[in-house]
Write a protein that holds these residues in place. Structure first.
Motif, PDB file in Angstrom:
ATOM      1  N   GLU A  99       0.811  -1.217   0.000  1.00 22.60           N
ATOM      2  CA  GLU A  99       0.000   0.000   0.000  1.00 22.60           C
ATOM      3  C   GLU A  99       0.848   1.274   0.000  1.00 22.60           C
ATOM      4  O   GLU A  99       0.305   2.371   0.122  1.00 22.60           O
ATOM      5  N   VAL A 107       2.500   2.888   2.224  1.00 21.35           N
ATOM      6  CA  VAL A 107       2.833   3.205   3.613  1.00 21.35           C
ATOM      7  C   VAL A 107       3.578   2.025   4.224  1.00 21.35           C
ATOM      8  O   VAL A 107       3.145   0.873   4.101  1.00 21.35           O
ATOM      9  N   GLY A 108       4.691   2.313   4.873  1.00 21.45           N
ATOM     10  CA  GLY A 108       5.508   1.263   5.455  1.00 21.45           C
ATOM     11  C   GLY A 108       6.701   0.880   4.610  1.00 21.45           C
ATOM     12  O   GLY A 108       7.548   0.090   5.048  1.00 21.45           O
ATOM     13  N   THR A 109       6.785   1.411   3.393  1.00 20.17           N
ATOM     14  CA  THR A 109       7.973   1.201   2.562  1.00 20.17           C
ATOM     15  C   THR A 109       9.198   1.759   3.291  1.00 20.17           C
ATOM     16  O   THR A 109       9.165   2.877   3.817  1.00 20.17           O
ATOM     17  N   GLU A 128      11.252   5.848   6.026  1.00 23.31           N
ATOM     18  CA  GLU A 128       9.991   5.103   5.984  1.00 23.31           C
ATOM     19  C   GLU A 128       8.900   5.997   5.416  1.00 23.31           C
ATOM     20  O   GLU A 128       8.769   7.155   5.820  1.00 23.31           O
ATOM     21  N   TYR A 129       8.132   5.463   4.462  1.00 18.12           N
ATOM     22  CA  TYR A 129       6.989   6.200   3.927  1.00 18.12           C
ATOM     23  C   TYR A 129       5.859   6.144   4.953  1.00 18.12           C
ATOM     24  O   TYR A 129       5.306   5.081   5.225  1.00 18.12           O
ATOM     25  N   THR A 130       5.533   7.297   5.534  1.00 19.06           N
ATOM     26  CA  THR A 130       4.501   7.359   6.569  1.00 19.06           C
ATOM     27  C   THR A 130       3.140   7.776   6.013  1.00 19.06           C
ATOM     28  O   THR A 130       2.127   7.607   6.681  1.00 19.06           O
ATOM     29  N   GLU A 131       3.107   8.350   4.825  1.00 19.16           N
ATOM     30  CA  GLU A 131       1.869   8.648   4.108  1.00 19.16           C
ATOM     31  C   GLU A 131       2.080   8.268   2.650  1.00 19.16           C
ATOM     32  O   GLU A 131       3.173   8.451   2.114  1.00 19.16           O
ATOM     33  N   PHE A 132       1.029   7.771   2.007  1.00 24.17           N
ATOM     34  CA  PHE A 132       1.164   7.400   0.599  1.00 24.17           C
ATOM     35  C   PHE A 132      -0.224   7.430  -0.047  1.00 24.17           C
ATOM     36  O   PHE A 132      -1.053   6.562   0.204  1.00 24.17           O
ATOM     37  N   PHE A 188       3.352  11.554  -1.217  1.00 24.69           N
ATOM     38  CA  PHE A 188       3.817  10.639  -0.182  1.00 24.69           C
ATOM     39  C   PHE A 188       4.774  11.389   0.735  1.00 24.69           C
ATOM     40  O   PHE A 188       5.382  12.394   0.348  1.00 24.69           O
ATOM     41  N   THR A 189       4.868  10.902   1.969  1.00 22.44           N
ATOM     42  CA  THR A 189       5.727  11.503   2.985  1.00 22.44           C
ATOM     43  C   THR A 189       6.742  10.464   3.440  1.00 22.44           C
ATOM     44  O   THR A 189       6.384   9.319   3.726  1.00 22.44           O
ATOM     45  N   SER A 190       8.001  10.868   3.494  1.00 20.28           N
ATOM     46  CA  SER A 190       9.072   9.967   3.907  1.00 20.28           C
ATOM     47  C   SER A 190       9.777  10.554   5.128  1.00 20.28           C
ATOM     48  O   SER A 190      10.285  11.674   5.075  1.00 20.28           O
TER      49      SER A 190
END
Length: 302
Positions: A202, A204-206, A224-228, A234-236
């Motif tokens: 999804e 998130v969690g990458t 870590e991607y915290t929003e996607f 997306f937010t890293s």
């Protein structure tokens, strides 16, 4: 080279004649020790006409040892003293009679052009300067009038958020641009090595590890991607502190790509490093955006 922040000016009325205040300021030991907090003044040289008078001031500010040497560049008897520091700040003391007393104005500024290597130190100065200069002026007044300091410690303010942001218009669909930039090797650029990439279904969690060099110093952090949100943003979050936001939006049949990095330094030493990294990355980030634009428009990597 970059223009620095606007000058700070603090003014105070002192219950003492101009000559008394000017004599106090003529000795750098006196006003340097008027800064709030503990400091020391060494290597004092006082010249007969004032110009060339110098002294070294050292203190520990929030755990960071700081040391600068000031030299008087201009001295006008009973009117003005201009003192230039080796690390950038310029202090101008201006005096004017006010009845039987004196109006003292202290202005702190920086050189218009400043070498890159001094940016971190200036970042530190600008973050505590306002309260510190206010305390300096209050202490000069108190020392001239009573012989005692009134402001003993600087206010311990938290570091400000340091930010870099940029954007570029791309003649390519939003979906194409997003699918390209979601790869950390693309949005972080060729100067950053990506390893241990684990892509979550999804988004998130990458997670991945990024490593690079600044002034030859190897740096490494995990992300870590915290929003996607597909085809939006997306937010890293980096373990070292910065939060990156990469966003796309429709624009005139193409895409507006924007990138932003925010970091709140944990301490003033981190603020110095983070300021240098942001300053050094400005040019490369412009090249990075241009490179992403070229890849997206050419369909490369898709």
């Amino acid at each position: 080279m970059e223009a620095m922040v606007e000058n700070l000016v603090k003014t105070m009325e002192i219950n003492a004649p101009v000559d008394t205040v000017f004599t106090f300021l003529s000795d750098p030991t006196r006003w340097m020790l008027a800064f709030p907090g503990d400091s020391e003044v060494t290597d004092v040289l006082i010249t007969p006409d004032g110009v060339g008078t110098s002294a070294k001031w050292a203190a520990k500010i929030f755990g960071v040892h700081m040391s600068v040497t000031h030299e008087y560049r201009e001295v006008v008897h009973n009117q003005r003293i201009v003192s230039k520091a080796t690390a950038g700040p310029v202090l101008t003391f201006s005096l004017a009679p006010q009845g039987a007393g004196t109006v003292l104005s202290v202005e702190q500024g920086f050189d218009i052009e400043t070498p890159l290597v001094r940016v971190p130190l200036q970042a530190l100065f600008t973050r505590w300067a306002e309260d510190d200069i206010e305390g300096l002026v209050a202490n000069i007044k108190s020392l001239v009038e009573t012989g005692q300091k009134t402001v003993l410690e600087p206010e311990k303010r938290l570091a400000h958020t340091l930010t870099w942001s940029g954007a570029v218009s791309i003649h390519a669909p939003v979906e194409r641009v997003f699918d390209l930039v979601k790869d950390p090797a693309v949005w972080l650029g060729p100067d950053v090595r990506i390893s241990d990439l684990r892509v979550a279904p999804e988004g998130v969690g990458t997670t991945f590890e990024a490593s690079w060099r600044v002034l030859g110093i190897p740096l490494r952090t995990t992300h870590e991607y915290t929003e996607f949100v597909p085809h939006d943003h997306f937010t890293s979050k980096a373990a070292l502190g910065p939060v990156f936001v990469v966003a796309v939006a429709p624009e005139d049949g193409g895409t507006r790509l924007s990138m932003r990095s925010d970091v709140v330094p944990a301490n003033w030493a981190d603020a110095a490093v983070d300021s240098l990294v942001i300053k050094m990355s400005e040019g490369s980030q412009e090249e990075l955006l241009a490179g992403i634009k070229a890849k997206a428009e050419a369909g490369a990597g898709l």
